[in-house]
Design a protein around this motif. Structure first.
Motif, mmCIF file in Angstrom:
data_model
loop_
_atom_site.group_PDB
_atom_site.id
_atom_site.type_symbol
_atom_site.label_atom_id
_atom_site.label_comp_id
_atom_site.label_asym_id
_atom_site.label_seq_id
_atom_site.Cartn_x
_atom_site.Cartn_y
_atom_site.Cartn_z
ATOM 1 N N HIS A 1 0.856 -1.157 0.042
ATOM 2 C CA HIS A 1 0.191 -0.066 -0.008
ATOM 3 C C HIS A 1 0.969 1.305 -0.163
ATOM 4 O O HIS A 1 0.574 2.246 -0.603
ATOM 5 N N ALA B 1 1.771 1.874 -3.403
ATOM 6 C CA ALA B 1 0.506 2.278 -4.456
ATOM 7 C C ALA B 1 0.260 3.540 -4.107
ATOM 8 O O ALA B 1 -0.158 4.587 -4.814
ATOM 9 N N HIS B 2 0.271 3.909 -2.474
ATOM 10 C CA HIS B 2 -0.262 5.305 -2.093
ATOM 11 C C HIS B 2 1.059 6.394 -2.860
ATOM 12 O O HIS B 2 0.603 7.451 -2.665
ATOM 13 N N TYR C 1 -0.168 7.027 -6.146
ATOM 14 C CA TYR C 1 -1.416 7.815 -6.138
ATOM 15 C C TYR C 1 -1.250 9.335 -5.866
ATOM 16 O O TYR C 1 -1.657 10.189 -6.514
ATOM 17 N N ARG D 1 -3.287 1.704 -9.001
ATOM 18 C CA ARG D 1 -4.461 0.702 -8.713
ATOM 19 C C ARG D 1 -3.871 -0.484 -9.323
ATOM 20 O O ARG D 1 -4.243 -1.738 -8.740
ATOM 21 N N SER E 1 -2.182 -1.709 -6.154
ATOM 22 C CA SER E 1 -3.190 -2.445 -5.550
ATOM 23 C C SER E 1 -3.783 -3.553 -5.722
ATOM 24 O O SER E 1 -4.307 -4.294 -4.901
ATOM 25 N N SER F 1 -1.781 -6.394 -5.065
ATOM 26 C CA SER F 1 -1.548 -6.802 -3.343
ATOM 27 C C SER F 1 -2.821 -7.511 -3.065
ATOM 28 O O SER F 1 -2.716 -8.365 -2.223
ATOM 29 N N ARG F 2 -3.836 -7.103 -3.568
ATOM 30 C CA ARG F 2 -5.209 -7.791 -3.367
ATOM 31 C C ARG F 2 -5.097 -9.250 -3.732
ATOM 32 O O ARG F 2 -5.552 -10.216 -3.239
ATOM 33 N N GLU G 1 -7.794 -5.822 0.397
ATOM 34 C CA GLU G 1 -7.966 -4.556 -0.691
ATOM 35 C C GLU G 1 -7.911 -3.210 0.061
ATOM 36 O O GLU G 1 -8.927 -2.773 0.766
ATOM 37 N N HIS H 1 -7.459 0.590 -1.133
ATOM 38 C CA HIS H 1 -7.237 1.450 -2.148
ATOM 39 C C HIS H 1 -6.176 2.294 -1.880
ATOM 40 O O HIS H 1 -5.978 2.897 -0.684
ATOM 41 N N PRO H 2 -5.500 2.594 -3.048
ATOM 42 C CA PRO H 2 -4.276 3.341 -2.924
ATOM 43 C C PRO H 2 -4.417 4.798 -2.392
ATOM 44 O O PRO H 2 -3.383 5.514 -1.953
ATOM 45 N N GLU I 1 -11.251 4.323 -0.501
ATOM 46 C CA GLU I 1 -10.299 5.285 -1.158
ATOM 47 C C GLU I 1 -9.986 6.554 -0.098
ATOM 48 O O GLU I 1 -8.852 6.886 0.082
#
Length: 226
Positions: free
Chosen positions: A39, A42-43, A46, A55, A58, A61-62, A68, A70-71, A91
């Motif tokens: 995350h 991903a963040h 983002y 995404r 993300s 990762s899921r 799950e 959200h980034p 999100e």
């Protein structure tokens, strides 16, 4: 800095999961840790408006962890996701420091509205298995959300919530422990339905006793009259 955060994340696992045996085991076998690490990647994308890459990370990762996040979600330090399968974090969700989340938890929205639509979780909150927190409100620090609860409105600090819909209940004035000793005993939450039944039973017993007293008094009066 990266390795420093990783060390803290590993220590969090040892602090809150007695099953953890070694650093290597935690690194290789804890999907919650993997989800948090991915995350952060991903963040990063983002925040730099590289939404597709964010995404993709993300979704990877899921697929890897069954968690799950959200980034766009903001995650504080010391988050521990135990087991983790089925956890969903939306999100605009914000998660504070030293939060503990068990499997099947959802931090979700309630519609298609724009802007802030997911919950804000305060520091030291414990969210038990299968709980759903839905909406753009705040769960106050040091609170506990009971297993299977559905929370649809703000929760004050130092509270315990159980039920569907979730209701704040009191634990005899007992506060959730501070950061140095987070209270993970989510199996000891009160049951308001059972407590109501006990209260009703107690009132019925009092009424039955009162009826018996009145009947005895009436019988005594009748004997005197005869």
């Amino acid at each position: 800095m990266l390795f420093g955060r990783l060390r803290k994340d590993i220590q969090v696992v040892f602090d809150r999961d007695p099953a953890a045996k070694s650093v290597l085991e935690v690194l290789l076998c804890y999907p919650g840790l993997h989800a948090i690490m991915l995350h952060r990647v991903a963040h990063f994308f983002y925040r730099h408006r590289l939404f597709l890459i964010a995404r993709l990370v993300s979704q990877f990762s899921r697929a890897l962890t069954q968690i799950e996040i959200h980034p766009g979600a903001k995650i504080g330090e010391g988050l521990f996701i135990d087991h983790g399968a089925g956890v969903v974090i939306g999100e605009t969700a914000e998660v504070g420091n030293n939060v503990t989340i068990y499997q099947g938890v959802t931090l979700g929205g309630t519609g298609k509205e724009k802007g802030k639509r997911h919950p804000t979780i305060g520091d030291n909150v414990v969210i038990s298995t299968g709980a759903k927190i839905l909406g753009s409100f705040t769960v106050g620090e040091n609170s506990k959300i009971g297993a299977g609860s559905v929370v649809l409105k703000p929760v004050p600090p130092n509270s315990t919530v159980v039920g569907v819909p979730g209701k704040v209940v009191v634990r005899d004035g007992e506060k959730v422990a501070s950061v140095s000793g987070i209270d993970l005993r989510h199996d000891l939450l009160p049951d308001p339905v059972t407590e109501a039944m006990f209260a009703m039973q107690s009132n019925v017993e009092k009424l039955e006793k009162r009826v018996e007293e009145l009947e005895a008094a009436l019988a005594a009066v009748n004997r005197k009259e005869h």
